[in-house]
Design a protein around this motif. Structure first.
Motif, PDB file in Angstrom:
ATOM      1  N   LEU A  53       0.677  -0.921   0.043  1.00 49.78           N
ATOM      2  CA  LEU A  53       0.096   0.008  -0.099  1.00 49.78           C
ATOM      3  C   LEU A  53       0.616   1.209  -0.078  1.00 49.78           C
ATOM      4  N   ILE A  54       2.101   1.048   0.371  1.00 56.79           N
ATOM      5  CA  ILE A  54       3.199   2.377   0.475  1.00 56.79           C
ATOM      6  C   ILE A  54       3.578   2.661  -0.506  1.00 56.79           C
ATOM      7  N   SER A  55       3.971   1.151  -1.233  1.00 57.67           N
ATOM      8  CA  SER A  55       4.271   1.835  -2.781  1.00 57.67           C
ATOM      9  C   SER A  55       2.996   2.130  -3.777  1.00 57.67           C
ATOM     10  N   ILE A  56       2.073   2.071  -4.297  1.00 56.02           N
ATOM     11  CA  ILE A  56       0.778   2.529  -4.158  1.00 56.02           C
ATOM     12  C   ILE A  56       0.927   4.377  -3.970  1.00 56.02           C
ATOM     13  N   ILE A  57       0.823   3.911  -2.695  1.00 56.14           N
ATOM     14  CA  ILE A  57       0.701   5.518  -2.688  1.00 56.14           C
ATOM     15  C   ILE A  57       1.931   6.344  -3.204  1.00 56.14           C
ATOM     16  N   PHE A  58       2.953   5.578  -3.084  1.00 55.40           N
ATOM     17  CA  PHE A  58       4.241   6.622  -3.466  1.00 55.40           C
ATOM     18  C   PHE A  58       4.630   6.779  -5.102  1.00 55.40           C
ATOM     19  N   LEU A  59       3.303   5.917  -5.645  1.00 54.47           N
ATOM     20  CA  LEU A  59       3.345   5.434  -7.098  1.00 54.47           C
ATOM     21  C   LEU A  59       1.943   6.857  -7.100  1.00 54.47           C
ATOM     22  N   ILE A  60       1.126   6.756  -6.415  1.00 49.38           N
ATOM     23  CA  ILE A  60      -0.140   8.179  -7.124  1.00 49.38           C
ATOM     24  C   ILE A  60       0.820   9.575  -6.582  1.00 49.38           C
ATOM     25  N   PHE A  61       1.166   9.363  -5.617  1.00 48.13           N
ATOM     26  CA  PHE A  61       1.788  10.865  -5.496  1.00 48.13           C
ATOM     27  C   PHE A  61       2.914  11.439  -5.971  1.00 48.13           C
ATOM     28  N   ASP A  62       3.565  10.321  -6.969  1.00 50.38           N
ATOM     29  CA  ASP A  62       5.092  10.444  -7.883  1.00 50.38           C
ATOM     30  C   ASP A  62       4.209  11.095  -9.407  1.00 50.38           C
ATOM     31  N   VAL A  63       2.806  10.302  -9.700  1.00 53.35           N
ATOM     32  CA  VAL A  63       2.088  10.842 -10.993  1.00 53.35           C
ATOM     33  C   VAL A  63       1.572  12.555 -10.653  1.00 53.35           C
ATOM     34  N   GLU A  64       1.140  12.508  -9.243  1.00 53.25           N
ATOM     35  CA  GLU A  64       0.727  13.555  -8.677  1.00 53.25           C
ATOM     36  C   GLU A  64       1.943  15.180  -8.885  1.00 53.25           C
ATOM     37  N   ILE A  65       2.656  14.552  -8.854  1.00 48.66           N
ATOM     38  CA  ILE A  65       4.285  15.663  -9.134  1.00 48.66           C
ATOM     39  C   ILE A  65       4.679  15.487 -10.437  1.00 48.66           C
ATOM     40  N   ILE A  66       4.270  14.816 -11.627  1.00 47.93           N
ATOM     41  CA  ILE A  66       4.421  14.590 -12.512  1.00 47.93           C
ATOM     42  C   ILE A  66       2.988  16.094 -13.328  1.00 47.93           C
ATOM     43  N   LEU A  67       1.903  15.794 -13.399  1.00 47.43           N
ATOM     44  CA  LEU A  67       1.076  16.400 -13.341  1.00 47.43           C
ATOM     45  C   LEU A  67       0.268  17.483 -13.117  1.00 47.43           C
ATOM     46  N   ILE A  68       1.043  17.781 -11.906  1.00 49.60           N
ATOM     47  CA  ILE A  68       1.695  19.081 -11.169  1.00 49.60           C
ATOM     48  C   ILE A  68       2.171  20.221 -11.754  1.00 49.60           C
ATOM     49  N   LEU A  69       3.730  19.933 -12.274  1.00 55.04           N
ATOM     50  CA  LEU A  69       4.538  20.577 -12.961  1.00 55.04           C
ATOM     51  C   LEU A  69       4.496  21.183 -14.054  1.00 55.04           C
ATOM     52  N   PRO A  70       4.244  19.889 -15.152  1.00 54.46           N
ATOM     53  CA  PRO A  70       3.201  21.041 -16.281  1.00 54.46           C
ATOM     54  C   PRO A  70       2.550  22.352 -16.508  1.00 54.46           C
ATOM     55  N   SER A  71       1.655  22.399 -15.290  1.00 51.93           N
ATOM     56  CA  SER A  71       0.266  23.372 -15.053  1.00 51.93           C
ATOM     57  C   SER A  71       1.753  24.632 -15.094  1.00 51.93           C
ATOM     58  N   ILE A  72       2.171  24.681 -14.126  1.00 54.23           N
ATOM     59  CA  ILE A  72       3.010  25.961 -14.508  1.00 54.23           C
ATOM     60  C   ILE A  72       3.161  26.462 -15.427  1.00 54.23           C
ATOM     61  N   ILE A  73       4.064  25.941 -16.584  1.00 59.04           N
ATOM     62  CA  ILE A  73       3.675  26.072 -17.486  1.00 59.04           C
ATOM     63  C   ILE A  73       3.060  26.688 -18.476  1.00 59.04           C
ATOM     64  N   ASN A  74       1.717  25.953 -18.515  1.00 60.99           N
ATOM     65  CA  ASN A  74       0.520  26.342 -18.424  1.00 60.99           C
ATOM     66  C   ASN A  74      -0.351  27.326 -18.227  1.00 60.99           C
ATOM     67  N   MET A  75      -0.045  27.803 -17.090  1.00 57.68           N
ATOM     68  CA  MET A  75      -0.541  29.312 -16.597  1.00 57.68           C
ATOM     69  C   MET A  75      -0.020  30.414 -17.246  1.00 57.68           C
ATOM     70  N   LEU A  76       0.689  30.373 -18.068  1.00 55.27           N
ATOM     71  CA  LEU A  76       1.063  31.432 -19.165  1.00 55.27           C
ATOM     72  C   LEU A  76       0.548  31.402 -20.352  1.00 55.27           C
ATOM     73  N   PHE A  77      -0.726  30.609 -21.077  1.00 57.89           N
ATOM     74  CA  PHE A  77      -0.980  30.184 -22.040  1.00 57.89           C
ATOM     75  C   PHE A  77      -2.990  29.758 -21.361  1.00 57.89           C
ATOM     76  N   ILE A  78      -3.049  29.616 -21.052  1.00 52.46           N
ATOM     77  CA  ILE A  78      -4.817  29.834 -20.421  1.00 52.46           C
ATOM     78  C   ILE A  78      -4.902  31.065 -19.723  1.00 52.46           C
ATOM     79  N   HIS A  79      -6.650  31.201 -19.602  1.00 51.75           N
ATOM     80  CA  HIS A  79      -6.681  32.190 -18.779  1.00 51.75           C
ATOM     81  C   HIS A  79      -6.205  32.544 -17.008  1.00 51.75           C
ATOM     82  N   SER A  80      -6.144  32.946 -15.679  1.00 53.00           N
ATOM     83  CA  SER A  80      -5.781  32.508 -15.106  1.00 53.00           C
ATOM     84  C   SER A  80      -6.717  31.760 -14.239  1.00 53.00           C
ATOM     85  N   PHE A  81      -7.703  32.699 -14.273  1.00 52.45           N
ATOM     86  CA  PHE A  81      -9.673  31.914 -13.387  1.00 52.45           C
ATOM     87  C   PHE A  81      -8.941  30.231 -13.836  1.00 52.45           C
ATOM     88  N   THR A  82      -8.720  29.696 -14.952  1.00 57.29           N
ATOM     89  CA  THR A  82      -9.007  28.236 -15.581  1.00 57.29           C
ATOM     90  C   THR A  82      -8.322  27.750 -15.157  1.00 57.29           C
TER      91      THR A  82
END
Length: 117
Positions: free
Chosen positions: A59-88
């Motif tokens: 279970l701990i290994s599965i949780i680690f994988l989930i939060f690892d994928v979370e980081i992969i999905l959050i980091l590109p959102s910083i770059i997307n901030m430049l291209f889409i509206h701030s509210f969206t």
């Protein structure tokens, strides 16, 4: 054509000399039985593969994988901030963070994150 052949022979000669030097210089030692055997998560590799396995470790290994994928999905959102509206951007990123926080709270309430009882 001759320069290509000379370069090839030179490269082969240098690489062969380096491999021969590595054989002579390398330290050879006799390993004990324990050092020669593979180490796999504390289990003896020669024991029965049907032995009990800790579900908490899984279970701990599965949780680690989930939060690892979370980081992969959050980091590109910083770059997307430049291209889409701030509210969206704030809405989608905030919604994503809330879903992850609710999942973490659910795991905490189930007691998955506790190693000891």
């Amino acid at each position: 054509m001759t320069s290509l052949l000379i370069n090839f022979i030179l490269i082969m000669l240098i690489s062969n000399i380096m491999m021969i030097l590595c054989l002579f210089i390398s330290k050879k030692s006799n390993y004990e039985r324990e050092k020669a055997s593979p180490f796999e998560c504390g289990f003896d590799p020669k024991s029965s593969p049907r032995s009990s396995f800790s579900l908490r470790f899984f279970l701990i290994s599965i949780i680690f994988l989930i939060f690892d994928v979370e980081i992969i999905l959050i980091l590109p959102s910083i770059i997307n901030m430049l291209f889409i509206h701030s509210f969206t951007w704030m809405y989608t990123t905030g919604l994503f963070m809330i879903i992850l926080l609710l999942g973490l709270l659910h795991e905490w309430n189930l007691g998955i994150l506790e190693w000891t009882n």
